[in-house]
Design an enzyme around this catalytic site. Structure first.
Site, mmCIF file in Angstrom:
data_model
loop_
_atom_site.group_PDB
_atom_site.id
_atom_site.type_symbol
_atom_site.label_atom_id
_atom_site.label_comp_id
_atom_site.label_asym_id
_atom_site.label_seq_id
_atom_site.Cartn_x
_atom_site.Cartn_y
_atom_site.Cartn_z
ATOM 1 C CG HIS A 88 24.251 -7.676 -27.681
ATOM 2 N ND1 HIS A 88 23.848 -7.945 -26.391
ATOM 3 C CD2 HIS A 88 24.696 -8.854 -28.179
ATOM 4 C CE1 HIS A 88 24.057 -9.226 -26.127
ATOM 5 N NE2 HIS A 88 24.569 -9.804 -27.191
ATOM 6 C CG ASP A 224 21.735 -5.960 -24.383
ATOM 7 O OD1 ASP A 224 21.186 -5.754 -25.483
ATOM 8 O OD2 ASP A 224 22.875 -6.449 -24.278
ATOM 9 C CB SER A 656 22.920 -12.743 -26.659
ATOM 10 O OG SER A 656 24.025 -12.333 -25.923
HETATM 11 N N1 ARG Z 1 29.374 -9.606 -23.772
HETATM 12 C C1 ARG Z 1 28.105 -9.803 -24.425
HETATM 13 C C2 ARG Z 1 28.257 -10.848 -25.509
HETATM 14 O O1 ARG Z 1 29.193 -11.566 -25.540
HETATM 15 C C3 ARG Z 1 27.547 -8.519 -24.932
HETATM 16 C C4 ARG Z 1 28.241 -7.961 -26.136
HETATM 17 C C5 ARG Z 1 27.615 -6.700 -26.676
HETATM 18 N N2 ARG Z 1 27.901 -5.536 -25.870
HETATM 19 C C6 ARG Z 1 29.029 -4.772 -25.989
HETATM 20 N N3 ARG Z 1 29.197 -3.784 -25.181
HETATM 21 N N4 ARG Z 1 29.937 -4.994 -26.899
HETATM 22 O O2 ARG Z 1 27.814 -10.855 -26.602
HETATM 23 N N1 GLU Z 2 26.568 -11.610 -24.951
HETATM 24 C C1 GLU Z 2 26.603 -12.987 -25.316
HETATM 25 C C2 GLU Z 2 25.890 -13.267 -26.643
HETATM 26 O O1 GLU Z 2 25.847 -12.426 -27.501
HETATM 27 C C3 GLU Z 2 26.013 -13.793 -24.219
HETATM 28 C C4 GLU Z 2 26.923 -13.742 -23.114
HETATM 29 C C5 GLU Z 2 27.737 -14.974 -23.004
HETATM 30 O O2 GLU Z 2 28.662 -15.225 -23.781
HETATM 31 O O3 GLU Z 2 27.401 -15.692 -22.067
HETATM 32 O O4 GLU Z 2 25.444 -14.359 -26.909
#
Ligand code: ARG
Ligand code: GLU
Length: 721
Positions: A88, A224, A656
């Site tokens: 991502h 990921d 991330s």
């Molecule tokens: N929750 C994670 C973050 O905050 C992953 C986001 C990307 N994945 C998604 N399904 N949108 O960035």
């Molecule tokens: N998915 C998050 C990012 O893009 C990391 C997850 C979080 O917020 O801890 O940095």
């Protein structure tokens, strides 16, 4: 009799427990680990020294960690500049290289040779060369009682000097950032590389498996990850993209462990966490979970429901809205988890108890009492006062963000403002720029979808925002439609020049003054102008005044907590996109009565979730085959393929792509998310349910090796068995 036995027993158990539970909260500065942190880390099982993590005299762990594009983290995993980050995080680069014929998002991509690695203009990575404490120099002109603005300009002047005088090589950069709410300042000497090439990525059905449904949720089964390579000039220094550039020879790269992770193993994460607010007073936590989160979530509930409805029945709309939906849903889901987590761990009560202890200790210390008396009460009072304004601000910004016609209108206003500032002579050039930037906006715009979103959100806005803040012009416009949101939206979407690129072109085809005059006539821009006027007249000034007082008080309260609570708590600075170290243990958790989560997932779980042809839960044929044959090579354990695991590392957005390291500093996983109940860790970390989610590095290697057959990458890594 019984009591006499029970009591010593209870004490012994308590003692044992306190030895078993470690303080896993904290995002620590890498250069300040020796001392208490190092002792604790070793107590938890770490086998290396603080000087192996941060060292300016030899290659250390920090030299393998980069900020990836300023929004994620990546790590160097070979002597040839190969870096690993999340799928991502690489998503935009992967998307840009994709076409219908060569859809890398759909099919994945693997450069078979170095010459096939793909350049990404605009993408950069930044190494941290050195970190120095410059607090004294930064604050030397600050006098007690200075206004916030005078204080800031006194500091800014010194920061300029500090940066200019910093010892560094000609190709390096400097940056100074405030820590502990502006009580301390640190200088960063950095090195940025702008030639970063895409090396490989799995298909979305692996790299984004589970998509929005599984996002923020454990158990998770997402691979990921994506891989890039840093290129440098022949001299090894940063250089703009050139065919002649060579793979970077890094100061340090991470060895990769194939040993896996056992329950309670020490784990450590290095990376660039973006923003946390751990030292807020109770009223600010209340404000967040009782007023701001619900307002934002309510708006997004409605918007997402409308968009989802259209995406499910229209393929074209699905393509247009998929990325927007994902990004809107990401924060939405996080806020929901945050509200839930604070509630479940009684976060507000906990904060109030903390404040009671703080008050007691402060009362008992005459010197501190003089210095800090009243600070906490005033701060809480300010947060009570800012509440209705701050909530209105969030309603307003969510409305402008989620109703795309308003977003377009907002951009139009900015463009006209720029013309006003730079002079009408610039009108033509700026108009071209503006229209160009709006092209991609309208490519993914559907006025019908947007209309339906507007009906819902205008309604929520009207109910949520107090009349005196929304303003008289806004009330006038609503009144003309009998305060009926549907009637208002119909009028706007039938008559506004913002509903398509063609209409917008016609709108701005007129001379500058005519366009400005038209702004209060077009039904779309008229409403935006009215709401904006209400916001500027009634909300933004009080918000910024109150925010100034809050910043001042919050800084004092931060220092007060560090002085008064010094024996109760160890203080780490809130995240601010600088390099941090966090550590914890691999472990499951129990979010609710009768529910316990294990800390590992396996490929069998991917197959359990498999829905053929589904856009979130499809599985590629080759992976199904590998699973059927248990063809896991050296990466499986006892006939199973590990996929993800969780641990109690304190992370946030920006982490991330961060490496998860074992006791020896070897790479065991790749951070990419947090568990849903634990997203409140940004304001209320609780070790009982806060967990970060990582892909097991063996799953990454398995995909590269057995799934993609890209063995040249495995060959350049240093695997530890
Ligand atoms: N929750 C994670 C973050 O905050 C992953 C986001 C990307 N994945 C998604 N399904 N949108 O960035
Ligand atoms: N998915 C998050 C990012 O893009 C990391 C997850 C979080 O917020 O801890 O940095």
């Amino acid at each position: 009799m019984l009591q006499r036995i029970v009591k010593p027993l209870a004490i012994a158990v308590l003692l044992l427990l306190s030895q078993l539970t470690y303080a896993t909260e904290g995002m620590w500065l890498p250069q300040l680990l020796s001392g208490l942190n190092e002792k604790e880390m070793k107590g938890m099982g770490m086998k290396i020294n603080a000087s192996d993590i941060y060292n300016i005299n030899k290659g250390s762990l920090k030299d393998a960690i980069v900020s990836f594009g300023g929004f994620c983290t990546a790590e160097v995993i070979s002597s040839q500049g190969l870096i690993l980050t999340n799928h991502h995080c690489g998503y935009e680069s992967i998307q840009k290289h994709s076409s219908l014929q060569n859809n890398f998002l759909q099919n994945g991509f693997w450069a078979k040779t170095a010459s096939e690695e793909l350049s990404n203009p605009g993408l950069f990575v930044t190494f941290i060369v050195r970190i120095d404490d410059v607090t004294k120099a930064a604050l030397q002109d600050v006098k007690p009682g200075m206004s916030e603005r005078d204080r800031q300009s006194a500091i800014d002047k010194r920061l300029n000097e500090i940066r200019q005088n910093a010892r560094k090589e000609s190709w390096q950069e400097t940056m100074v950032k405030p820590f502990y709410e502006g009580n301390q300042y640190f200088l960063f000497v950095t090195e940025t590389f702008n030639d970063v090439r895409l090396v490989g990525t799995p298909p979305s059905s692996i790299g984004k498996f589970g998509s929005d449904t599984d996002n923020w949720v454990w158990p998770r089964h997402t691979g990921d990850f994506s891989m890039f390579r840093i290129y440098a000039g022949k001299d090894g220094r940063p250089a703009p993209y050139s065919q002649d550039n060579v793979p970077l020879s890094p100061k340090y790269f991470l060895p990769i462990s194939l040993k896996g992770v056992k329950q309670n193993d020490f784990t450590m994460v290095l990376g660039f966490p973006g923003r946390t607010n751990e030292y807020l007073p109770s009223e600010a936590v209340k404000l967040t979970v009782e007023a701001l989160d619900p307002a934002k979530v309510g708006m997004r509930d409605a918007a997402l429901e409308v968009i989802d409805g259209y995406m499910r029945k229209d393929e074209q709309i699905k393509i247009q809205y998929a990325a927007k939906y994902a990004s809107t849903a990401n924060a939405w889901k996080k806020w929901k988890g945050e509200m839930l987590g604070v509630k479940q761990t009684r976060g507000i009560e906990k904060r109030e108890r903390y404040e009671a202890t703080y008050r007691e200790l402060l009362d008992a210390n005459a010197e501190q009492k003089v210095k800090y008396s009243g600070v906490l009460d005033s701060l809480n009072e300010m947060y009570r006062r800012i509440r209705p304004y701050a909530q209105t601000r969030d309603y307003y910004s969510e409305l402008v963000k989620n109703v795309e016609l308003f977003t377009a209108g907002d951009r139009l206003i900015s463009f006209l403002g720029e013309v006003r500032d730079k002079g009408e002579g610039q009108y033509e050039a700026l108009r071209q720029q503006f229209l160009e930037s709006m092209q991609s906006f309208y490519k993914n715009y559907n006025a019908q979808v947007d209309h339906d979103v507007a009906v819902k959100l205008l309604d929520i806005y009207a109910k949520g925002v107090p009349k005196q803040y929304a303003g008289t012009e806004y009330a006038q416009i609503c009144g003309e439609s009998n305060n009926d949101s549907r009637a208002l939206a119909d009028k706007i979407y039938n008559g506004s020049g913002l509903t398509s690129l063609e209409k917008l072109k016609a709108f701005v085809q007129q001379p500058y003054n005519a366009v400005v005059a038209q702004m209060w006539k077009d039904p779309g821009t008229r409403l935006i102008m009215a709401m904006r006027k209400g916001f500027v007249d009634n909300v933004s000034k009080p918000v910024s005044d109150l925010q100034n007082s809050i910043n001042n008080l919050q800084r004092t309260y931060m220092q007060a907590q560090m002085d008064v609570m010094a024996t109760k708590k160890r203080f780490y600075p809130d995240a601010n996109s600088t390099l941090r170290v966090t550590y914890g243990k691999a472990d499951g958790y129990s979010p609710r009565d009768a529910i316990h989560y294990d800390f590992y997932t396996y490929l069998d779980g991917v197959m359990e979730k498999y829905i053929p042809g589904d856009y979130e839960f499809d599985v590629p044929a080759k992976l199904i085959e590998l699973h059927k044959n248990k063809d896991y090579g050296r990466y499986g354990v006892n006939g199973r393929m590990p996929v993800c695991f969780i641990a109690s590392n304190h992370t946030t957005g920006g982490n991330s792509g961060s490496p998860a390291l074992d006791a020896y500093g070897h790479l065991i996983g790749l951070n990419f998310d947090r568990t849903w109940e634990g997203t409140m860790s940004d304001i209320n970390y609780d070790p009982s349910i806060c967990r970060n989610i990582m892909v097991d590095i063996r799953y990454v290697l398995f995909i590269v090796d057995k799934y993609a057959g890209c063995t040249r990458l495995i060959d350049e890594m240093k695997l530890v068995k």
